[in-house]
Scaffold this motif. Structure first.
Motif: not given
Lengths: 163, 211
Positions: A12, A27-30, A32, A139-141, A155, B51, B149-150, B153
């Motif tokens: 991040i 990993a884990g784009l919300g 962002c 969320g997306r990776t 997702t 992180n 969710d992740m 995110a």
């Protein structure tokens, strides 16, 4: 994807540049946004995981990787210094979701503002945005395969999109 | 304003006590709700970058169930009650008495979702009201939001306010766990992440002048 490729993780507020036979992953784009700038001929690419749209809106903005504007500036310079021509560069992006609905203030529309900021920065630099998967509430990776120039998006539903 | 990364050990002790006060009442509330014995860990207080925060919950991509809310009033900040999907299912089963609830209900079963949101509401309300009584500071929770969710995110959007001015978050983290069989017990993790401006108010209210 073959196992001979090296996975390079981007955290991040982080930017990484790599060459072919690497996969850039974040990993884990919300809210962002992950932005890939790539040069197909040189098989060179960089991925930035940005959190906020505008460095000028913060008092403490020393971390250039945190903001869309300064992270793209840095990434572009890095690719040019490694031998890319600016007119060879293309972009793909994903992220900018709206995760929560409990607040109506500007901060909660951050995903949307991140997307806009990236768009306008790419336009400034005349870098074509070939594809994107943005918005929504999940969320997306993402993984960018430098060899194929394809961006893989996952997702939690387990469905993978390739753009 | 003193920066979070410059806090001393005694500042951390004070914040650990904050976690202790809040979480012990939340644990009691949960115990009454599901009529079982609940234990809690000693709260840990960590100054982490974004992180590292994700590592605390098991990684950026870890699938979590989070009941998230914002704290408003004198001490603005973010609060999360985080469970694994499996733990969330056990909790929903215990609260509703419906043992047919499964992981797939978390996404789209209104009763499961509202039961979990309500538990989050009760627990965080009890955490904050105790803390508020103790410090005489106003703290009101917003309506909680349930997300599956992740980890990155969910949590990143929750701490945006902090991220605008800082690369670090101070996390007061407490684990509560049902006594007994680990496989079927409810374990949850409370995260209280005050905004940077909130610390001096907490220290002042607790009579710690140094900060």
């Amino acid at each position: 994807m073959t196992s001979t490729k090296t996975m390079i993780k981007v955290g991040i507020a982080d930017v990484k540049v790599a060459q072919s036979l690497s996969i850039l992953k974040t990993a884990g784009l919300g809210s962002c946004v992950g932005i890939v700038l790539y040069d197909e001929d040189k098989e060179l690419a960089g991925l930035a995981h940005i959190m906020l749209p505008d460095s000028k809106a913060s008092k403490n903005n020393k971390n250039v990787f945190k903001y869309a504007d300064t992270a793209i500036d840095w990434l572009l310079e890095e690719l040019l210094s490694k031998g890319s021509r600016r007119d060879a560069l293309k972009a793909k992006m994903a992220g900018g979701a709206h995760m929560f609905s409990f607040k109506s203030n500007e901060l909660m529309k951050i995903g949307e503002r991140n997307i806009k900021s990236v768009h306008s920065k790419l336009l400034d630099y005349q870098i074509p945005l070939l594809s994107e998967d943005v918005g929504g509430s999940k969320g997306r990776t993402i993984e960018f395969d430098i060899e194929t120039s394809m961006l893989h998006i996952k997702t939690i539903n387990g469905v993978e999109k390739v753009i | 304003m003193k920066r979070i990364e410059d806090f001393s050990l005694s500042d951390f002790d004070v914040l650990q006590e904050v976690g202790n006060i809040g979480a012990s009442h939340a644990a009691t509330a949960l115990s009454q709700l599901i009529d079982r014995k609940i234990n809690m860990s000693v709260p840990s207080v960590n100054c982490v970058d974004f992180n590292e925060l994700m590592e605390i919950v098991g990684g950026h991509e870890k699938n979590i169930v989070s009941i998230s809310l914002q704290v408003e009033g004198d001490v603005p900040g973010s609060m999360f009650f985080v469970l694994t999907p499996e733990e969330a299912v056990v909790l929903a089963q215990q609260v509703t008495g419906d043992s047919s609830i499964g992981v797939y209900h978390l996404q789209d079963h209104p009763l499961t979702q509202s039961a979990l949101s309500e538990v989050g509401n009760i627990l965080s309300g009890s955490y904050l009201s105790t803390l508020s009584d103790f410090t005489k500071l106003q703290m009101q929770p917003t309506v909680p939001q349930l997300s599956i969710d992740m980890a990155a995110a969910i949590l990143m959007q929750g701490i945006l306010e902090i991220s605008e001015e800082s690369d670090f978050a101070l996390v007061i983290d407490t684990i509560i766990r049902e006594e007994g069989n680990w496989n079927e017990s409810v374990t949850g993790q409370f995260f209280f992440i005050p905004d940077p401006d909130s610390f001096s108010k907490i220290f002042h209210a607790l009579g710690v002048a140094g900060s």
